[in-house]
Design an enzyme around this catalytic site. Sequence first.
Site, mmCIF file in Angstrom:
data_model
loop_
_atom_site.group_PDB
_atom_site.id
_atom_site.type_symbol
_atom_site.label_atom_id
_atom_site.label_comp_id
_atom_site.label_asym_id
_atom_site.label_seq_id
_atom_site.Cartn_x
_atom_site.Cartn_y
_atom_site.Cartn_z
ATOM 1 N N GLY A 48 0.837 -1.207 0.000
ATOM 2 C CA GLY A 48 0.000 0.000 0.000
ATOM 3 C C GLY A 48 0.863 1.243 0.000
ATOM 4 N N GLY A 99 -0.349 4.802 -0.771
ATOM 5 C CA GLY A 99 -1.423 5.399 0.031
ATOM 6 C C GLY A 99 -0.895 6.516 0.927
ATOM 7 N N ASP A 155 2.383 -1.777 -4.558
ATOM 8 C CA ASP A 155 1.057 -1.146 -4.603
ATOM 9 C C ASP A 155 0.366 -1.585 -5.889
ATOM 10 O OD1 ASP A 155 -0.064 1.630 -2.945
ATOM 11 O OD2 ASP A 155 -1.164 0.949 -4.711
ATOM 12 N N ASP A 176 -0.564 -6.963 -6.878
ATOM 13 C CA ASP A 176 -1.672 -7.185 -5.964
ATOM 14 C C ASP A 176 -1.222 -8.083 -4.806
ATOM 15 O OD1 ASP A 176 -4.135 -7.904 -4.853
ATOM 16 O OD2 ASP A 176 -5.122 -7.852 -6.813
ATOM 17 N N ILE A 177 -1.620 -7.728 -3.580
ATOM 18 C CA ILE A 177 -1.246 -8.577 -2.434
ATOM 19 C C ILE A 177 -1.965 -9.925 -2.467
ATOM 20 C CG2 ILE A 177 -0.444 -6.797 -0.824
ATOM 21 C CD1 ILE A 177 -3.272 -6.828 0.409
ATOM 22 N N TYR A 201 -14.861 -3.064 6.864
ATOM 23 C CA TYR A 201 -13.472 -2.658 7.123
ATOM 24 C C TYR A 201 -13.115 -2.852 8.609
ATOM 25 C CZ TYR A 201 -9.677 0.818 7.771
ATOM 26 O OH TYR A 201 -8.521 1.471 8.104
ATOM 27 N N LYS A 229 -10.328 -5.343 10.110
ATOM 28 C CA LYS A 229 -9.198 -4.882 10.922
ATOM 29 C C LYS A 229 -9.135 -5.663 12.240
ATOM 30 C CE LYS A 229 -7.048 -1.739 8.502
ATOM 31 N NZ LYS A 229 -5.678 -2.024 8.043
HETATM 32 N N1 SER Z 1 -9.704 6.644 8.294
HETATM 33 C C1 SER Z 1 -10.265 5.337 8.186
HETATM 34 C C2 SER Z 1 -11.585 5.349 7.553
HETATM 35 O O1 SER Z 1 -12.244 6.349 7.663
HETATM 36 C C3 SER Z 1 -10.413 4.738 9.536
HETATM 37 O O2 SER Z 1 -9.312 3.962 9.756
HETATM 38 O O3 SER Z 1 -11.976 4.374 6.990
#
Ligand code: SER
Length: 338
Positions: free
Chosen positions: A10, A13, A35, A54-55, A154, A158
């Site tokens: 990444g 990013g 990336d 790609d990972i 997400y 995580k």
């Molecule tokens: N900044 C991130 C998001 O808004 C949170 O880790 O998805």
Amino acid sequence: MRKEVVLITGANGEIGHGLIHHLSKHRDVMIVALDVQPLDEKLTHHCHRFIQGDILDQMLLGRLVVEYEIRTIYHLASILSTKAEYNPETAHRINVEGTLNLLRLAVEQSQWQGRPVKFMYPSSIAAYGIPNLQCKEAAGRVKEDEWLAPVTMYGCNKLYCEHLGRYYSRHYRQLAADSGQATIDFRCIRFPGLISAYTIPTGGTSDYAPEMLHAAAQNEDYDCFVREDTRLPFMAMPDAIKSLLMLEEAPRESLSQLIYNVTSFNPTAREIAEIVKGAFPQSQIRFRPHPSRQRIVDSWPADVNDDAAQKDWGWKPDYNQENAFQEYLIPVIQKRYA
Ligand code: SER
């Protein structure tokens, strides 16, 4: 002899930008950057090698192991919270299967090297999920082990990857005769919303803060997608990089946990808008809450408790709300868009 390198996924990013700049300036390391997007030209000369890929491509990762002795992995690649909701299953593949691929690579590297590879993993306040605003207010500074019922794909990804990191560092193949040999050294930071003067995030839900600021600096109107009273913890990008590297450098025996909160300030969206308008008086900021994105930020804590990071590895941000804006964000952004 394979070359000793650090691997950054990444890389293109927001955190990747800050990290590559910092490492190339302050550390004597060779960076291999990965990336799916082409790397920003400004970063390429800081890297020993850039691989566009790609990972999820296991062949690609396999080839990396053949060529390099990877000492530290900064696994930054991820699909952020808002974007992930548009295609949760794809986000899951990238966020979880991608992480699993990197964890396996780390274990394999550790076995070859006979010493643990460091695996630096940025998690997020999205790992938390608070059911309603009353609870959010009552929760105060949320500790690492509280309110862990995330409402986004997400956030689920995580939180689960934090568990995977713990599994790979402490329990991997626990029934094997050689279990416990050269596992990985997993270290994780739960970041608050991040604000950089150089880059704008893509697809997050804390993005209203950086978007508001960058829009105003470019003389553009901004419709803020959360309510004025929305409060979240934030941090300036230099502090995010600082925390990641402080945790990376900390002696293993001083770490009492694998996952640490860090934070610096926690304004409401209205407070951010006022600071931005103070610096860019011509800016038009309207509040037009998007109900679903609002629900997401309402489920994230208004503040997090980073006592453990302070105690175990001396964490202290350089920036507070005042100097983050007045000494870093506003002057750098003004110069950038001038
Ligand atoms: N900044 C991130 C998001 O808004 C949170 O880790 O998805």
